[in-house]
Scaffold this motif. Sequence first.
Motif, PDB file in Angstrom:
ATOM      1  N   GLU A  69     -32.977-101.314 -27.253  1.00  0.00           N
ATOM      2  CA  GLU A  69     -32.143-100.327 -26.574  1.00  0.00           C
ATOM      3  C   GLU A  69     -32.233-100.583 -25.076  1.00  0.00           C
ATOM      4  O   GLU A  69     -33.319-100.547 -24.485  1.00  0.00           O
ATOM      5  CB  GLU A  69     -32.618 -98.903 -26.885  1.00  0.00           C
ATOM      6  CG  GLU A  69     -31.669 -97.850 -26.328  1.00  0.00           C
ATOM      7  CD  GLU A  69     -31.999 -96.444 -26.825  1.00  0.00           C
ATOM      8  OE1 GLU A  69     -31.516 -95.496 -26.207  1.00  0.00           O
ATOM      9  OE2 GLU A  69     -32.742 -96.319 -27.822  1.00  0.00           O
ATOM     10  N   LEU A  70     -31.086-100.859 -24.468  1.00  0.00           N
ATOM     11  CA  LEU A  70     -31.070-101.230 -23.054  1.00  0.00           C
ATOM     12  C   LEU A  70     -30.883-100.007 -22.167  1.00  0.00           C
ATOM     13  O   LEU A  70     -30.309 -98.998 -22.583  1.00  0.00           O
ATOM     14  CB  LEU A  70     -29.949-102.236 -22.786  1.00  0.00           C
ATOM     15  CG  LEU A  70     -29.887-103.461 -23.713  1.00  0.00           C
ATOM     16  CD1 LEU A  70     -28.832-104.429 -23.215  1.00  0.00           C
ATOM     17  CD2 LEU A  70     -31.228-104.157 -23.792  1.00  0.00           C
ATOM     18  N   ASN A  71     -31.354-100.136 -20.941  1.00  0.00           N
ATOM     19  CA  ASN A  71     -31.176 -99.086 -19.932  1.00  0.00           C
ATOM     20  C   ASN A  71     -29.860 -99.350 -19.197  1.00  0.00           C
ATOM     21  O   ASN A  71     -29.732-100.376 -18.513  1.00  0.00           O
ATOM     22  CB  ASN A  71     -32.351 -99.106 -18.947  1.00  0.00           C
ATOM     23  CG  ASN A  71     -32.243 -98.013 -17.887  1.00  0.00           C
ATOM     24  OD1 ASN A  71     -31.162 -97.489 -17.634  1.00  0.00           O
ATOM     25  ND2 ASN A  71     -33.361 -97.670 -17.283  1.00  0.00           N
ATOM     26  N   PRO A  72     -28.849 -98.466 -19.322  1.00  0.00           N
ATOM     27  CA  PRO A  72     -27.547 -98.720 -18.695  1.00  0.00           C
ATOM     28  C   PRO A  72     -27.631 -98.972 -17.195  1.00  0.00           C
ATOM     29  O   PRO A  72     -26.863 -99.760 -16.646  1.00  0.00           O
ATOM     30  CB  PRO A  72     -26.750 -97.427 -18.981  1.00  0.00           C
ATOM     31  CG  PRO A  72     -27.398 -96.856 -20.200  1.00  0.00           C
ATOM     32  CD  PRO A  72     -28.848 -97.211 -20.094  1.00  0.00           C
ATOM     33  N   GLU A  73     -28.568 -98.319 -16.511  1.00  0.00           N
ATOM     34  CA  GLU A  73     -28.713 -98.521 -15.065  1.00  0.00           C
ATOM     35  C   GLU A  73     -29.203 -99.937 -14.762  1.00  0.00           C
ATOM     36  O   GLU A  73     -28.767-100.556 -13.795  1.00  0.00           O
ATOM     37  CB  GLU A  73     -29.693 -97.484 -14.487  1.00  0.00           C
ATOM     38  CG  GLU A  73     -29.221 -96.047 -14.625  1.00  0.00           C
ATOM     39  CD  GLU A  73     -27.851 -95.831 -13.984  1.00  0.00           C
ATOM     40  OE1 GLU A  73     -27.632 -96.319 -12.866  1.00  0.00           O
ATOM     41  OE2 GLU A  73     -26.983 -95.202 -14.627  1.00  0.00           O
ATOM     42  N   VAL A  74     -30.126-100.436 -15.599  1.00  0.00           N
ATOM     43  CA  VAL A  74     -30.627-101.802 -15.412  1.00  0.00           C
ATOM     44  C   VAL A  74     -29.532-102.807 -15.748  1.00  0.00           C
ATOM     45  O   VAL A  74     -29.333-103.796 -15.030  1.00  0.00           O
ATOM     46  CB  VAL A  74     -31.881-102.048 -16.286  1.00  0.00           C
ATOM     47  CG1 VAL A  74     -32.299-103.524 -16.227  1.00  0.00           C
ATOM     48  CG2 VAL A  74     -33.023-101.157 -15.840  1.00  0.00           C
ATOM     49  N   SER A  92     -34.457-105.386 -19.029  1.00  0.00           N
ATOM     50  CA  SER A  92     -35.384-104.406 -18.458  1.00  0.00           C
ATOM     51  C   SER A  92     -35.860-104.883 -17.104  1.00  0.00           C
ATOM     52  O   SER A  92     -35.766-106.071 -16.773  1.00  0.00           O
ATOM     53  CB  SER A  92     -36.587-104.188 -19.395  1.00  0.00           C
ATOM     54  OG  SER A  92     -37.313-105.395 -19.538  1.00  0.00           O
ATOM     55  N   TYR A 139     -22.427-101.686 -23.287  1.00  0.00           N
ATOM     56  CA  TYR A 139     -23.147-101.063 -22.173  1.00  0.00           C
ATOM     57  C   TYR A 139     -22.353-100.992 -20.874  1.00  0.00           C
ATOM     58  O   TYR A 139     -22.746-100.282 -19.946  1.00  0.00           O
ATOM     59  CB  TYR A 139     -24.473-101.790 -21.927  1.00  0.00           C
ATOM     60  CG  TYR A 139     -25.522-101.441 -22.964  1.00  0.00           C
ATOM     61  CD1 TYR A 139     -26.296-100.296 -22.839  1.00  0.00           C
ATOM     62  CD2 TYR A 139     -25.709-102.238 -24.089  1.00  0.00           C
ATOM     63  CE1 TYR A 139     -27.248 -99.969 -23.796  1.00  0.00           C
ATOM     64  CE2 TYR A 139     -26.651-101.921 -25.045  1.00  0.00           C
ATOM     65  CZ  TYR A 139     -27.422-100.785 -24.893  1.00  0.00           C
ATOM     66  OH  TYR A 139     -28.357-100.462 -25.832  1.00  0.00           O
ATOM     67  N   SER A 143     -19.419 -93.965 -19.515  1.00  0.00           N
ATOM     68  CA  SER A 143     -20.353 -93.125 -20.261  1.00  0.00           C
ATOM     69  C   SER A 143     -19.628 -92.052 -21.060  1.00  0.00           C
ATOM     70  O   SER A 143     -20.043 -91.664 -22.124  1.00  0.00           O
ATOM     71  CB  SER A 143     -21.353 -92.478 -19.294  1.00  0.00           C
ATOM     72  OG  SER A 143     -20.665 -91.768 -18.297  1.00  0.00           O
TER      73      SER A 143
END
Length: 564
Positions: A69-74, A92, A139, A143
Amino acid sequence: MSGELSTILVKAGKITQEQADAALERVKETKEKFGKVLVDMGAVTAEEEISKVIGKHLKIGALRLGDVELNPEVVKLIPLDIARKFKVIAISKIGKTLLVAISDPNNIYVLDAIKFITGCTVQPAIAPQQEIEKAIEQYYTDSGGLSEIVAGLEGDPDLEVVSAEEAPSESDLMSQIQDKPLVKLVDSIIGDAIRMGASDIHFEMYEKKIRVRYRIDGELREMAPLPFKYRAAIVSRIKIMADLDISERRLPQDGRIKIRITGRNVDLRVSSLPTIFGEKVVMRILDPLALKVDMTQLGFREEDLKKFQDRIHLPFGIILVTGPTGSGKTTTLYSALQQINTIDVNIMTAEDPVEFNFEGINQVAVKSEIGLDFAAALRSFLRQDPDVIMLGEIRDGETAEIAIKAALTGHLVFSTLHTNDAPSSITRLMDMGTPHYLVASSAKLIMAQRMMKKICPKCKEEVNLLPEQVESLHVPQDMLRGLRAFRGKGCSSCNETGKAGRTGIYEVMPVSPAIENLILQKAPDTEIRKVALEEGMFSLRMAAVDKMKNGLVSIDEVFAVTTN
């Protein structure tokens, strides 16, 4: 890279040397990625297997993006255009170290670019290209989905229901179209279509709903419908963006919108048309990222590409590209112009309309209503010291005559015609009143083309051919040896269509001395075609069967797009 990768995989025992050689040969023909070719051949079951071997060889990790699961901000630390172009996505960030998944970890340039953009130390991990592409689409989307925006509109008291016969006042419309949920809805539909690679967006008004369709790979796909009560507000919002008259709902209107998305400019051509339940709006998306001007990526056979490239570097003559609307003629011409677009060449084009802007090329938009048609533009070009001229289309005898005379007086002229195949273009020019001896001396190459839908690689499966299907192909016997056929059975990746992307097929006919002699004798199309085939021309049907043999298109697509 393909040769190095094949050596690694053979040494690791993943594939045999024979499979490696066959895959490398196919890569040369199709220009596809080596890993994808291996999967299509059945040498490996998935690109993930290849990633693990490469990762082990390079001593870097291999990732399954579906399990992370990726961090959208990253993720958004890497701009979308770079992520899409180089198949890379940020996973990440720990301190100043950024972990990125990449399909080609040997690409030092990309890793250096990401380091410069993010200011981080980049740690690569290898992942299959298809997984990276899927993660990018997931991603980098907005949103808030369209359903949430529509839900927000439903609860908005400022947007009132109106019947099909009742038209809201201009002041009511102005207040409605400035409403934030509605603005976001229209913007999201446009952004969604661009991300999916659509060429057109259709807003169609029916009795109880607004149907939204995107044209993707030449095929219309229906999206989630919108409630009918927002029809006037949505159309008016688009009209304001296109600088059209929102009070005029009885007549068709045309306009243009320029937007900026992920760091690039995208033009939208807007057309509105009154229908019985409201105005239908079609938006043509002119996205420079979707335009392929690299000639090697258009789908040419290697031999045909060489013939075409040889002719576009001639100092004078006329080169014609023929085919129906939507067959990719303009893209082919743009790719040719880009290849000869150098500082010492004066290139001028007359187009209706100008779809894409290119630096170094003088482009003129034809406006027939004020007398600036193709013939008038061409006459003016000849006073502008041109080396190369491109006409969007030869529509009449006057344009044909001026174009051919320009080709005979030291200019290289490109244009298009609407004919079914290459040989019939000769007859078409003569039917327009052009003397046969001028056609014979000016024409250097004529090419017919079509677009074919490719099989989705994720759900591709081999099928058995019926004897009557093989017989109906009507191609030379040597093309039928080792004939195999595939189809896409449909999966979530291709929206259950079994198709993903398109490729071109080309019938390339250089005007040889023998063909020139036939033109001078006013020989029929059939005789010209016979000689062209004897000289090595592949017909459209032959080119389509060649694509089928390489596992790119289905036999149904061959019959749908080409004739005997």
